[in-house]
Scaffold this motif. Structure first.
Motif, PDB file in Angstrom:
ATOM      1  N   PHE A 193       0.853  -1.190   0.000  1.00 45.94           N
ATOM      2  CA  PHE A 193       0.000   0.000   0.000  1.00 45.94           C
ATOM      3  C   PHE A 193       0.891   1.243   0.000  1.00 45.94           C
ATOM      4  N   GLN A 194       0.277   2.392  -0.302  1.00 42.75           N
ATOM      5  CA  GLN A 194       1.045   3.638  -0.326  1.00 42.75           C
ATOM      6  C   GLN A 194       1.423   4.081   1.085  1.00 42.75           C
ATOM      7  N   ARG A 195       0.470   4.033   2.006  1.00 45.48           N
ATOM      8  CA  ARG A 195       0.702   4.566   3.352  1.00 45.48           C
ATOM      9  C   ARG A 195       0.504   3.465   4.391  1.00 45.48           C
ATOM     10  N   PRO A 235       5.696   3.316  -0.251  1.00 42.43           N
ATOM     11  CA  PRO A 235       5.277   4.539  -0.954  1.00 42.43           C
ATOM     12  C   PRO A 235       5.939   4.667  -2.330  1.00 42.43           C
ATOM     13  N   ILE A 236       5.122   4.769  -3.353  1.00 42.33           N
ATOM     14  CA  ILE A 236       5.649   4.827  -4.721  1.00 42.33           C
ATOM     15  C   ILE A 236       6.328   6.172  -4.949  1.00 42.33           C
ATOM     16  N   SER A 237       7.205   6.224  -5.948  1.00 47.45           N
ATOM     17  CA  SER A 237       7.895   7.478  -6.227  1.00 47.45           C
ATOM     18  C   SER A 237       8.072   7.680  -7.723  1.00 47.45           C
ATOM     19  N   THR A 279     -11.291  13.653  -7.181  1.00 44.97           N
ATOM     20  CA  THR A 279     -10.458  13.454  -5.988  1.00 44.97           C
ATOM     21  C   THR A 279      -9.398  14.537  -5.840  1.00 44.97           C
ATOM     22  N   LYS A 280      -9.149  15.286  -6.898  1.00 47.23           N
ATOM     23  CA  LYS A 280      -7.976  16.179  -6.894  1.00 47.23           C
ATOM     24  C   LYS A 280      -8.243  17.549  -6.280  1.00 47.23           C
ATOM     25  N   GLY A 281      -9.497  17.839  -5.933  1.00 45.32           N
ATOM     26  CA  GLY A 281      -9.794  19.101  -5.243  1.00 45.32           C
ATOM     27  C   GLY A 281      -9.614  20.341  -6.117  1.00 45.32           C
ATOM     28  N   HIS A 350      -5.999  19.669 -21.780  1.00 39.31           N
ATOM     29  CA  HIS A 350      -5.336  18.699 -22.642  1.00 39.31           C
ATOM     30  C   HIS A 350      -4.066  18.217 -21.956  1.00 39.31           C
ATOM     31  N   SER A 351      -3.411  17.227 -22.572  1.00 40.72           N
ATOM     32  CA  SER A 351      -2.195  16.748 -21.927  1.00 40.72           C
ATOM     33  C   SER A 351      -0.978  17.246 -22.692  1.00 40.72           C
ATOM     34  N   TYR A 352       0.132  17.280 -22.009  1.00 37.80           N
ATOM     35  CA  TYR A 352       1.372  17.833 -22.558  1.00 37.80           C
ATOM     36  C   TYR A 352       2.488  16.809 -22.552  1.00 37.80           C
ATOM     37  N   GLY A 353       3.518  17.086 -23.336  1.00 35.36           N
ATOM     38  CA  GLY A 353       4.708  16.236 -23.349  1.00 35.36           C
ATOM     39  C   GLY A 353       5.543  16.473 -22.091  1.00 35.36           C
ATOM     40  N   GLU A 356       7.327  19.990 -21.797  1.00 35.68           N
ATOM     41  CA  GLU A 356       6.456  21.103 -21.435  1.00 35.68           C
ATOM     42  C   GLU A 356       6.062  21.018 -19.954  1.00 35.68           C
ATOM     43  N   MET A 357       5.843  19.790 -19.476  1.00 42.74           N
ATOM     44  CA  MET A 357       5.515  19.614 -18.048  1.00 42.74           C
ATOM     45  C   MET A 357       6.670  20.119 -17.181  1.00 42.74           C
ATOM     46  N   ALA A 358       7.897  19.737 -17.558  1.00 45.43           N
ATOM     47  CA  ALA A 358       9.068  20.166 -16.776  1.00 45.43           C
ATOM     48  C   ALA A 358       9.190  21.683 -16.812  1.00 45.43           C
ATOM     49  N   ASP A 374      -5.850  11.101  -2.057  1.00 46.44           N
ATOM     50  CA  ASP A 374      -4.970  10.675  -3.144  1.00 46.44           C
ATOM     51  C   ASP A 374      -4.019   9.612  -2.599  1.00 46.44           C
ATOM     52  N   GLY A 375      -3.902   8.479  -3.313  1.00 48.07           N
ATOM     53  CA  GLY A 375      -3.027   7.405  -2.855  1.00 48.07           C
ATOM     54  C   GLY A 375      -1.645   7.948  -2.535  1.00 48.07           C
ATOM     55  N   MET A 376      -1.005   8.560  -3.542  1.00 44.93           N
ATOM     56  CA  MET A 376       0.291   9.191  -3.331  1.00 44.93           C
ATOM     57  C   MET A 376       0.260  10.650  -3.788  1.00 44.93           C
ATOM     58  N   ASN A 377       0.066  10.886  -5.058  1.00 48.04           N
ATOM     59  CA  ASN A 377       0.201  12.134  -5.812  1.00 48.04           C
ATOM     60  C   ASN A 377       1.643  12.318  -6.270  1.00 48.04           C
ATOM     61  N   LEU A 378       1.876  11.850  -7.479  1.00 43.95           N
ATOM     62  CA  LEU A 378       3.220  11.921  -8.055  1.00 43.95           C
ATOM     63  C   LEU A 378       3.562  13.323  -8.510  1.00 43.95           C
TER      64      LEU A 378
END
Ligand code: GDG
Length: 481
Positions: A193-195, A235-237, A279-281, A350-353, A356-358, A374-378
């Motif tokens: 599990f995450q937590r 916990p995932i990373s 879930t993301k508020g 829309h989604s980005y490459g 662009e995210m960086a 949120d399980g983790m939130n990467l």
């Protein structure tokens, strides 16, 4: 009948997306996402196969090799996509496991499809796995697979990782099929599990729903010769190094400056990046920003909020409603506060490459992660990885898994709008010295606990636990050799 692969990953989706080439042929491109990155080196080293849905309804393509991994597609009919995926996975389990933010639907036809599809995944995994192999099942769509797999192949070492929260029993108890889900998961040797709180919730559910002796993350199954299942947090990373390096590329740094310029060179850039999910508020964040504009504590022109909302689950009813609510809210805020020269909220559906995210991360003074659960939130960890300049402030919901690790973020309760507003103002006013001190600590944490370490620690713990606590499997392997 055993297959050839020593490590089999089973996930709802394959790690690749189908791409239509201009000449009419199709090819496969690695899909963005940490899981693929995390597992790629182990998959290549261990001779791995990946079982998953290719993402479109209909007959599955033949198994193929891509990115050094054997991909085994599972077919889902259009009706199964509706009932198993959009229905039971995203209309029942997703809201139930996220504190019932919206009401889960309980439909027997959805459950029947979930059972049938889980059987299909288990069957395929059983065919691929070599004698004594390790099978790692991922996430809430496949909770019945561990048990179905163990029935077919008692020789296997079976792990399960839940990417989303596991709810308190008082909520989980609503599920008419709660006992079957617990039994399904308990087919595994190790359940991650995450937590720690998620692992505890699960252990308690084993006691309450199944009357099993379960203590400190150990569940004993007397009906199976005392086989012991372990539940623990892993916990995932993210791939810290890859994002850190990407964000240091000159073109990415230049693009970050250009983004700020295109926004009208405001003093403050605030950023949210989320799948468009309730879930993301996102609405809570918009409300806080709107009130700050209304109070005059923040002014359009001085501050701009960029909200990337990646399209998600667009055929599920609550997501259609959420999109409408977000778009009405953004329209109202901009209608009221924007000027000809300056826009308050830049909403991008829309989604980005990756580049662009960086660049967006680098351009943002304040990152807003306001998830209700949120399980983790990467995204929170990605913001930290991109900030090699040790600038920027992370505002983080205490209801994310990430909050357990990222203590140097500014913590908020997204339901407390006044608290959220005050924290945003505090983030905007924070001295570079304090922001730097916090960011350095955050970067140390994420840098030391990256996704490679996550995968290795889960697989090591699985191997160890399996050897020590699964007498049946050891006997099965011995018997056949
Ligand atoms: C589930 C759990 C848990 C988003 N938009 C774009 C894009 N993304 C990437 C982000 C990030 C990923 O998608 C989203 O991960 P999150 O963790 O934030 O959220 P979920 O999708 O809900 O993930 C969550 C996770 O599983 C892992 O276990 O942390 O709690 O809910 O990596 O960067 N990537 C690109 N363009 C986009 O527009 N390239």
């Amino acid at each position: 009948m055993a297959g050839d692969y020593d490590l089999v990953v089973v996930a709802n989706r394959l790690p690749v997306d189908r791409v239509e080439e201009p000449d009419g042929s199709t090819s496969w491109r690695r899909s963005p996402g940490g899981l693929v990155t995390a597992l790629e080196p182990v998959m290549q080293r261990e001779d791995g196969a990946w079982v998953g849905w290719a993402g479109t309804p209909g007959d599955p393509p033949e198994p193929f090799d891509a990115e050094g991994v054997r991909c085994v597609p599972i077919g889902l009919s259009a009706e199964e996509v509706q009932d198993y995926y959009e229905g039971f996975s995203n209309g029942t389990l997703w809201p139930l496991y996220h504190d019932v933010i919206v009401a889960p639907g309980y439909h027997r036809s959805w459950w029947e499809a979930y059972v049938a599809v889980n059987e299909r995944f288990a069957e395929a995994a059983a065919e691929q796995a070599a004698e004594g192999a390790t099978v790692w099942v991922q996430d809430y769509q496949l909770q019945l697979v561990p048990r179905m797999l163990r029935r077919r192949r008692p020789d296997l070492s079976i792990g399960f990782f839940n990417h989303i929260p596991f709810p308190p029993f008082e909520i989980f108890a609503q599920l008419p099929w709660r006992a079957a889900i617990i039994d399904g998961l308990l087919g595994a040797d190790l359940i991650g599990f995450q937590r720690a709180a998620d692992a505890n919730n699960f252990t308690r559910a084993c006691r309450r729903a199944r009357n099993l002796p379960a203590r400190a993350g150990r569940i004993r199954l007397d009906a199976e010769d005392g086989r012991e299942v372990r539940a623990a947090s892993f916990p995932i990373s993210i791939d810290f190094q890859a994002l850190d390096q990407l964000a240091q590329r000159e073109d990415v740094i230049a693009r970050a400056a250009e983004i700020r310029h295109e926004l009208g060179d405001p003093e403050h850039v605030l950023l949210g990046i989320d799948r468009l999910d309730y879930t993301k508020g996102i609405l809570h964040r918009l409300k806080a920003f709107e009130e700050l504009l209304d109070d005059g504590r923040v002014q359009v022109g001085e501050a701009a909020l960029v909200q990337v909302a990646t399209p998600s689950r667009e055929r599920v009813e609550q997501y259609v409603q959420l999109r409408q609510d977000v778009e009405v809210t953004v329209g109202r805020i901009n209608g009221t506060y924007s000027t000809i020269a300056h826009t308050g909220v830049h909403y991008l559906h829309h989604s980005y490459g990756r580049e662009e995210m960086a660049a967006l991360f680098l351009a943002a003074d304040v990152m807003l992660v306001t998830a209700l659960r949120d399980g983790m939130n990467l995204v929170a960890k990605e913001y930290v990885a991109a900030r090699h300049d040790e600038r920027g402030v992370l505002v983080l919901s205490e209801f994310t898994g990430a909050a357990d690790e990222l203590g140097q973020a500014l913590m908020i309760n997204p339901h407390d709008i006044d608290g959220l507003k005050d924290t945003i103002v505090r983030a905007l006013a924070m001295s570079p010295r304090e922001a730097g001190r916090r960011m350095r600590a955050l970067r140390r944490r994420v840098g030391d606990h990256d996704v490679q370490r996550w995968a290795a620690s889960f697989l090591d713990a699985l191997a160890q636990h399996h050897d020590e606590h699964n007498p049946q499997a050891a006997a099965a392997v011995e018997h056949s050799s």
